[in-house]
Design an enzyme around this catalytic site. Sequence first.
Site, PDB file in Angstrom:
ATOM      1  N   ASP A   8       0.858  -1.177   0.000  1.00 49.78           N
ATOM      2  CA  ASP A   8       0.000   0.000   0.000  1.00 49.78           C
ATOM      3  C   ASP A   8       0.900   1.235   0.000  1.00 49.78           C
ATOM      4  O   ASP A   8       2.075   1.156   0.363  1.00 49.78           O
ATOM      5  CB  ASP A   8      -0.888  -0.036   1.250  1.00 49.78           C
ATOM      6  CG  ASP A   8      -1.779   1.176   1.381  1.00 49.78           C
ATOM      7  OD1 ASP A   8      -2.316   1.644   0.355  1.00 49.78           O
ATOM      8  OD2 ASP A   8      -1.946   1.667   2.513  1.00 49.78           O
ATOM      9  N   ASP A 173      -2.129  -0.912   5.844  1.00 50.49           N
ATOM     10  CA  ASP A 173      -2.511  -0.534   7.208  1.00 50.49           C
ATOM     11  C   ASP A 173      -4.019  -0.537   7.423  1.00 50.49           C
ATOM     12  O   ASP A 173      -4.482  -0.260   8.531  1.00 50.49           O
ATOM     13  CB  ASP A 173      -1.927   0.829   7.577  1.00 50.49           C
ATOM     14  CG  ASP A 173      -2.410   1.948   6.672  1.00 50.49           C
ATOM     15  OD1 ASP A 173      -2.596   1.707   5.466  1.00 50.49           O
ATOM     16  OD2 ASP A 173      -2.604   3.080   7.173  1.00 50.49           O
TER      17      ASP A 173
END
Length: 209
Positions: A8, A173
Amino acid sequence: MIKTIAFDMGGVVFSQSYDQAVARFRELGLADPTEYIDPFHQSGIFGSIEDGTGTTDEFIAVMNKAIGRELGFDDYVWAIQGYCLEQPQRNMDAILKVREMGYRTVLLSNTNPFMMHWADSEAFDGKGHGISWYFDELYTSYTCGCMKPGNEIFEQVARREGLKPEEILFIDDSKANVAAAAALGYQVMCPEGNTDWTGELFERLAADR
């Protein structure tokens, strides 16, 4: 065995700040940016530039109307780039290290053309490299035409990588994104946003060999 590592961007590759992005849009003249932007998952006109259904010209037109003055592409690059708080060198070093170890590194991010205009420029790392210098492939939501945590983007990445989902380690996350990937068979890591995930990554890779 892990063959590809998918990262990410906001909160993982770089530390992000929702508050800084809000402050920049407010500085442009948007009365209440929180009506338009979200810390994690975008909707409305922001969502449309992230899922590829909207254009940058459409975004600029909507924002300029809300703000009440004419602003251009670079103004919105600056505002959206406010999501980037810090670029930890340890993260960039870790990405390069795992590439040296023989893993493919790919970006898997919900993002938009304004952010990527900055991220894939020489200004990205302060050393003249755009983000694509660190990755073998960039899978961005607006170019893939789908967003996390939907299944389609994870299925597309596995298909384009030519791998089984379990051969991909996905680091994000967002608990929702990680849960969606895990349900499809991905190996996953879910560090808390803006924290040092590098030690855990190398431990996972050592255990996988």
